[in-house]
Design a protein around this motif. Structure first.
Motif, PDB file in Angstrom:
ATOM      1  N   GLY A 295       0.652  -0.855  -0.261  1.00 55.77           N
ATOM      2  CA  GLY A 295      -0.370   0.493  -0.005  1.00 55.77           C
ATOM      3  C   GLY A 295       0.932   1.042  -0.030  1.00 55.77           C
ATOM      4  N   TYR A 296       1.954   1.535   0.856  1.00 58.80           N
ATOM      5  CA  TYR A 296       2.674   2.079   1.010  1.00 58.80           C
ATOM      6  C   TYR A 296       3.359   2.644  -0.151  1.00 58.80           C
ATOM      7  CZ  TYR A 296       1.314   3.646   5.891  1.00 58.80           C
ATOM      8  OH  TYR A 296       0.437   4.217   6.674  1.00 58.80           O
ATOM      9  N   ILE A 297       4.318   1.430  -0.867  1.00 56.42           N
ATOM     10  CA  ILE A 297       4.848   1.761  -2.161  1.00 56.42           C
ATOM     11  C   ILE A 297       3.830   1.914  -2.954  1.00 56.42           C
ATOM     12  CG2 ILE A 297       6.065   0.258  -3.814  1.00 56.42           C
ATOM     13  CD1 ILE A 297       7.177  -1.664  -1.862  1.00 56.42           C
ATOM     14  N   TRP A 298       2.746   1.019  -3.628  1.00 53.36           N
ATOM     15  CA  TRP A 298       2.236   2.326  -4.464  1.00 53.36           C
ATOM     16  C   TRP A 298       1.547   4.059  -4.220  1.00 53.36           C
ATOM     17  CZ3 TRP A 298      -3.353   4.344  -4.264  1.00 53.36           C
ATOM     18  CH2 TRP A 298      -3.666   4.623  -5.215  1.00 53.36           C
ATOM     19  N   LEU A 299       1.284   3.861  -2.640  1.00 52.10           N
ATOM     20  CA  LEU A 299       1.782   5.794  -2.332  1.00 52.10           C
ATOM     21  C   LEU A 299       2.973   6.502  -2.969  1.00 52.10           C
ATOM     22  CD1 LEU A 299      -0.374   6.144   0.618  1.00 52.10           C
ATOM     23  CD2 LEU A 299      -1.225   6.726  -1.108  1.00 52.10           C
ATOM     24  N   LEU A 300       3.617   5.636  -2.983  1.00 52.88           N
ATOM     25  CA  LEU A 300       4.958   6.667  -3.199  1.00 52.88           C
ATOM     26  C   LEU A 300       5.521   6.464  -4.506  1.00 52.88           C
ATOM     27  CD1 LEU A 300       7.839   7.332  -2.092  1.00 52.88           C
ATOM     28  CD2 LEU A 300       8.793   5.728  -1.747  1.00 52.88           C
ATOM     29  N   ARG A 301       4.694   5.450  -5.837  1.00 52.34           N
ATOM     30  CA  ARG A 301       5.076   5.400  -6.641  1.00 52.34           C
ATOM     31  C   ARG A 301       4.270   6.196  -7.215  1.00 52.34           C
ATOM     32  NH1 ARG A 301       5.401  -0.528  -9.334  1.00 52.34           N
ATOM     33  NH2 ARG A 301       5.279   1.239 -10.577  1.00 52.34           N
ATOM     34  N   ARG A 302       2.873   6.928  -6.451  1.00 52.47           N
ATOM     35  CA  ARG A 302       2.043   7.673  -7.080  1.00 52.47           C
ATOM     36  C   ARG A 302       2.220   8.909  -7.276  1.00 52.47           C
ATOM     37  NH1 ARG A 302      -4.342   8.215  -5.519  1.00 52.47           N
ATOM     38  NH2 ARG A 302      -4.457   9.923  -7.246  1.00 52.47           N
ATOM     39  N   GLN A 303       2.603   9.137  -5.533  1.00 52.85           N
ATOM     40  CA  GLN A 303       3.936  10.505  -5.777  1.00 52.85           C
ATOM     41  C   GLN A 303       4.977  10.798  -6.833  1.00 52.85           C
ATOM     42  OE1 GLN A 303       4.755  11.607  -1.605  1.00 52.85           O
ATOM     43  NE2 GLN A 303       2.672  11.782  -0.836  1.00 52.85           N
ATOM     44  N   VAL A 304       5.455   9.647  -6.697  1.00 51.32           N
ATOM     45  CA  VAL A 304       6.676   9.768  -7.368  1.00 51.32           C
ATOM     46  C   VAL A 304       6.406  10.666  -9.004  1.00 51.32           C
ATOM     47  CG1 VAL A 304       8.762   9.031  -8.736  1.00 51.32           C
ATOM     48  CG2 VAL A 304       8.411   8.766  -6.345  1.00 51.32           C
ATOM     49  N   LYS A 305       5.470   9.614  -9.409  1.00 50.68           N
ATOM     50  CA  LYS A 305       4.687  10.107 -11.046  1.00 50.68           C
ATOM     51  C   LYS A 305       4.175  11.861 -11.137  1.00 50.68           C
ATOM     52  CE  LYS A 305       4.100   4.873 -11.952  1.00 50.68           C
ATOM     53  NZ  LYS A 305       2.845   4.173 -12.169  1.00 50.68           N
TER      54      LYS A 305
END
Length: 308
Positions: A295-305
């Motif tokens: 879940g947190y990795i998904w949020l992190l990748r979303r912020q980076v994109k």
């Protein structure tokens, strides 16, 4: 002469040709010791735990295949469900309180408070203390009879933490202890992220008439978002497998009311010698950690994109 010197620069060094000719078979011997260490220490024990989770096993007993019965037994055990609930409550409260305190301290230190170097040493000191020593120190400080903090709270007319027999007070004690022990880790990540932010952004925001609160919400918090997510990711994973704080402080008591999943696993393996259910519990902990991490990795990748 100049033409000759230019040709010298165009000549490929001999070591570069050697590197290019290096094949996979030539690299394998160099990587073999590390790979062998990982195989012996991580991979083989993990495979054995997976195999053991599908068997009934104990001392002096030949492992017997039982399929998914160990997982069903663990999931249907009221003690496991209570331990899982305690783990979720402690992790969610402790991690988020720790994050708020670390964020406030990072902003405070960045503002240029006096004696910052001395205070920085004091903040990082708990991370240099072993967990056993930290728990022993907290048991003495909050002792119900002679604890200095307990006596101070009594002198001020404040309610004391009756952590040795009150489940709520024991849970509060565990939360405070784990925050104190792991706050330096979160603080270092957030403080480094705050120091890396350029000051030009704040100057531009002030020129546009932004207040300090607007600078925090519109500049500081969005730019520190990836660092906050990384800190939350690691702290959730570390806190979910919490053991020493609970085992050394309360032992899971009173009456297993503060028992967490790691303590439940320890009891199954070393108190009841039920290695099959203990292995199943360990894999359930891994699965829960992966769910939290994903879940947190998904949020992190979303912020980076979005930043790109």
């Amino acid at each position: 002469m100049a033409h000759t010197e230019n040709r010298k620069w165009l000549v490929r060094p001999a070591w570069e040709d050697m590197v290019r000719k290096t094949t996979f078979l030539g690299v394998v011997p160099l990587l073999a010791p590390v790979q062998l260490l990982l195989l012996v220490v991580v991979i083989l024990p993990s495979i054995y735990v997976v195999w053991l989770s599908f068997h009934v096993s104990s001392f002096g007993q030949t492992p017997e295949f039982t399929g998914w019965s160990n997982y069903l037994r663990v999931l249907s055990d009221p003690a496991f469900r209570s331990a899982m609930w305690n783990t979720i409550v402690i992790v969610v409260v402790a991690v988020h309180l720790e994050m708020l305190v670390a964020l406030g301290m990072a902003l405070l230190f960045n503002s240029g408070i006096p004696f910052r170097r001395i205070l920085l040493v004091a903040v990082l000191a708990p991370y240099a203390v072993s967990e056993v020593v930290a728990v022993a120190m907290w048991r003495f400080l909050f002792d119900l009879d002679i604890g200095p903090i307990t006596l101070l709270m009594q002198g001020l007319g404040l309610p004391i933490l009756e952590w040795s027999f009150d489940p709520i007070d024991a849970t509060v004690m565990i939360i405070l202890l784990t925050i104190w022990m792991h706050l330096p880790f979160t603080f270092v990540i957030l403080y480094a992220a705050r120091l890396a932010m350029p000051s030009d952004l704040y100057e531009a925001a002030r020129i546009d008439g932004a207040t300090r609160m607007q600078c925090f919400w519109r500049v500081t918090l969005p730019l520190m978002g990836p660092a906050i997510l990384v800190a939350l990711l690691f702290r959730y994973i570390f806190a979910f497998r919490m053991f020493s704080e609970v085992w050394l402080l309360t032992g899971g008591g009173p009456a297993r009311s503060t028992e967490v999943v790691a303590v439940y696993l320890y009891q199954e393996a070393f108190s009841y010698n039920a290695f099959g259910t203990a292995s199943a519990t360990a894999l359930l902990m891994v699965a829960a950690s992966l769910v939290l991490a994903s879940g947190y990795i998904w949020l992190l990748r979303r912020q980076v994109k979005n930043a790109r």
